[in-house]
Design a protein around this motif. Structure first.
Motif, PDB file in Angstrom:
ATOM      1  N   ALA A 154     -22.211   0.027 -25.474  1.00  0.00           N
ATOM      2  CA  ALA A 154     -22.593   0.958 -26.537  1.00  0.00           C
ATOM      3  C   ALA A 154     -24.014   0.690 -27.007  1.00  0.00           C
ATOM      4  CB  ALA A 154     -21.613   0.849 -27.700  1.00  0.00           C
ATOM      5  N   ASN A 155     -24.378  -0.577 -27.114  1.00  0.00           N
ATOM      6  CA  ASN A 155     -25.746  -0.914 -27.537  1.00  0.00           C
ATOM      7  C   ASN A 155     -26.770  -0.440 -26.513  1.00  0.00           C
ATOM      8  OD1 ASN A 155     -24.905  -2.082 -29.934  1.00  0.00           O
ATOM      9  ND2 ASN A 155     -24.706  -4.110 -29.025  1.00  0.00           N
ATOM     10  N   ILE A 156     -26.432  -0.552 -25.234  1.00  0.00           N
ATOM     11  CA  ILE A 156     -27.336  -0.056 -24.186  1.00  0.00           C
ATOM     12  C   ILE A 156     -27.478   1.460 -24.294  1.00  0.00           C
ATOM     13  CG2 ILE A 156     -27.598   0.255 -21.693  1.00  0.00           C
ATOM     14  CD1 ILE A 156     -26.289  -2.550 -21.386  1.00  0.00           C
ATOM     15  N   TYR A 157     -26.363   2.150 -24.498  1.00  0.00           N
ATOM     16  CA  TYR A 157     -26.410   3.610 -24.643  1.00  0.00           C
ATOM     17  C   TYR A 157     -27.276   4.007 -25.836  1.00  0.00           C
ATOM     18  CZ  TYR A 157     -22.487   3.956 -21.346  1.00  0.00           C
ATOM     19  OH  TYR A 157     -21.678   3.879 -20.245  1.00  0.00           O
ATOM     20  N   LYS A 158     -27.148   3.262 -26.922  1.00  0.00           N
ATOM     21  CA  LYS A 158     -27.917   3.580 -28.126  1.00  0.00           C
ATOM     22  C   LYS A 158     -29.411   3.375 -27.881  1.00  0.00           C
ATOM     23  CE  LYS A 158     -27.702   3.014 -33.067  1.00  0.00           C
ATOM     24  NZ  LYS A 158     -26.998   2.393 -34.185  1.00  0.00           N
ATOM     25  N   GLU A 159     -29.757   2.285 -27.170  1.00  0.00           N
ATOM     26  CA  GLU A 159     -31.163   2.018 -26.852  1.00  0.00           C
ATOM     27  C   GLU A 159     -31.753   3.121 -25.987  1.00  0.00           C
ATOM     28  OE1 GLU A 159     -31.314  -1.784 -24.944  1.00  0.00           O
ATOM     29  OE2 GLU A 159     -30.701  -2.863 -26.745  1.00  0.00           O
ATOM     30  N   GLN A 160     -30.927   3.700 -25.117  1.00  0.00           N
ATOM     31  CA  GLN A 160     -31.403   4.737 -24.206  1.00  0.00           C
ATOM     32  C   GLN A 160     -31.313   6.137 -24.813  1.00  0.00           C
ATOM     33  OE1 GLN A 160     -29.106   4.110 -20.650  1.00  0.00           O
ATOM     34  NE2 GLN A 160     -30.315   2.338 -20.033  1.00  0.00           N
ATOM     35  N   GLY A 161     -30.906   6.215 -26.072  1.00  0.00           N
ATOM     36  CA  GLY A 161     -30.857   7.499 -26.749  1.00  0.00           C
ATOM     37  C   GLY A 161     -29.665   8.365 -26.359  1.00  0.00           C
ATOM     38  N   ARG A 162     -28.611   7.779 -25.834  1.00  0.00           N
ATOM     39  CA  ARG A 162     -27.408   8.518 -25.440  1.00  0.00           C
ATOM     40  C   ARG A 162     -26.357   8.389 -26.535  1.00  0.00           C
ATOM     41  NH1 ARG A 162     -26.562  10.124 -20.160  1.00  0.00           N
ATOM     42  NH2 ARG A 162     -24.993  11.342 -21.272  1.00  0.00           N
ATOM     43  N   GLN A 163     -26.553   9.095 -27.627  1.00  0.00           N
ATOM     44  CA  GLN A 163     -25.679   9.005 -28.789  1.00  0.00           C
ATOM     45  C   GLN A 163     -24.240   9.407 -28.456  1.00  0.00           C
ATOM     46  OE1 GLN A 163     -26.782   7.601 -31.519  1.00  0.00           O
ATOM     47  NE2 GLN A 163     -24.889   7.815 -32.658  1.00  0.00           N
ATOM     48  N   ASP A 164     -24.075  10.405 -27.566  1.00  0.00           N
ATOM     49  CA  ASP A 164     -22.730  10.856 -27.205  1.00  0.00           C
ATOM     50  C   ASP A 164     -21.927   9.746 -26.525  1.00  0.00           C
ATOM     51  OD1 ASP A 164     -24.592  11.022 -25.098  1.00  0.00           O
ATOM     52  OD2 ASP A 164     -23.377  12.485 -24.015  1.00  0.00           O
ATOM     53  N   LEU A 165     -22.552   9.042 -25.589  1.00  0.00           N
ATOM     54  CA  LEU A 165     -21.873   7.943 -24.901  1.00  0.00           C
ATOM     55  C   LEU A 165     -21.667   6.748 -25.829  1.00  0.00           C
ATOM     56  CD1 LEU A 165     -23.648   8.060 -21.423  1.00  0.00           C
ATOM     57  CD2 LEU A 165     -21.358   8.865 -21.997  1.00  0.00           C
ATOM     58  N   TYR A 166     -22.625   6.532 -26.723  1.00  0.00           N
ATOM     59  CA  TYR A 166     -22.507   5.446 -27.698  1.00  0.00           C
ATOM     60  C   TYR A 166     -21.276   5.651 -28.572  1.00  0.00           C
ATOM     61  CZ  TYR A 166     -23.384   2.860 -32.016  1.00  0.00           C
ATOM     62  OH  TYR A 166     -23.245   2.060 -33.121  1.00  0.00           O
ATOM     63  N   GLU A 167     -21.119   6.859 -29.094  1.00  0.00           N
ATOM     64  CA  GLU A 167     -19.979   7.149 -29.980  1.00  0.00           C
ATOM     65  C   GLU A 167     -18.656   7.023 -29.232  1.00  0.00           C
ATOM     66  OE1 GLU A 167     -20.834  10.965 -31.654  1.00  0.00           O
ATOM     67  OE2 GLU A 167     -22.524  10.195 -32.816  1.00  0.00           O
ATOM     68  N   GLN A 168     -18.620   7.498 -28.005  1.00  0.00           N
ATOM     69  CA  GLN A 168     -17.404   7.413 -27.194  1.00  0.00           C
ATOM     70  C   GLN A 168     -17.027   5.947 -26.958  1.00  0.00           C
ATOM     71  OE1 GLN A 168     -17.787   9.380 -23.416  1.00  0.00           O
ATOM     72  NE2 GLN A 168     -15.690   8.938 -22.797  1.00  0.00           N
ATOM     73  N   GLU A 169     -18.004   5.138 -26.632  1.00  0.00           N
ATOM     74  CA  GLU A 169     -17.751   3.719 -26.369  1.00  0.00           C
ATOM     75  C   GLU A 169     -17.293   3.005 -27.638  1.00  0.00           C
ATOM     76  OE1 GLU A 169     -17.230   1.070 -23.468  1.00  0.00           O
ATOM     77  OE2 GLU A 169     -18.358   2.870 -23.006  1.00  0.00           O
TER      78      GLU A 169
END
Length: 149
Positions: A66-81
């Motif tokens: 989730a932290n990697i997704y957030k760093e890459q600007g992928r909020q949708d994947l971050y929230e899912q994770e």
């Protein structure tokens, strides 16, 4: 087997309630538990302590992803994770507060009779087993270093 049975019952409940995210997370837990159960040398049994370690590991991996997704600007994947991590953590005991962790590590240090950093391995061995699922290994190690230094 009690923990695996609970996961199976929760999978059925999630299917009936049509909770897609919860069902996906629970199936992930079940998959990893079954793999651990059937691994060479496992003996076909999975203790509740081992199950807690598995779920704790899944939660940590999910948080890292989730932290990697957030760093890459992928909020949708971050929230899912993070939704899956919340489901994983609902099966774990509550994390220890900093004061409780300090007290528990001090007790282990007294039990072992540790006096210096040379004894860190002994302390970590017992503390990791005693506090499994209640505190992160890195937090335990940091606390042991601070108290032995």
């Amino acid at each position: 087997m009690a923990f695996l049975e609970q996961i199976n019952n929760d999978i059925k409940a999630a299917m009936k309630a049509r909770e897609k995210e919860k069902l996906e997370a629970l199936r992930g837990i079940k998959k990893v538990m079954l793999e651990a159960q059937t691994a060479k040398g496992a003996g076909g049994e999975l203790s509740d302590g081992d199950a807690m370690k598995i779920i704790s590991k899944l939660a940590k991996q999910g948080t890292d992803s989730a932290n990697i997704y957030k760093e890459q600007g992928r909020q949708d994947l971050y929230e899912q994770e993070m939704q899956q991590v919340a489901i994983f953590e609902s099966y774990l005991p509550a994390k220890m507060s900093d004061e409780d962790l300090t007290a528990a590590v001090k007790a282990v240090i007294e039990q072992v009779g540790a006096s210096s950093m040379k004894d860190m391995g002994k302390v970590m061995g017992i503390a990791s087993k005693t506090l499994a699922g209640q505190a992160d290994g890195k937090d335990i190690a940091d606390k042991v270093k601070a108290l032995l230094a």
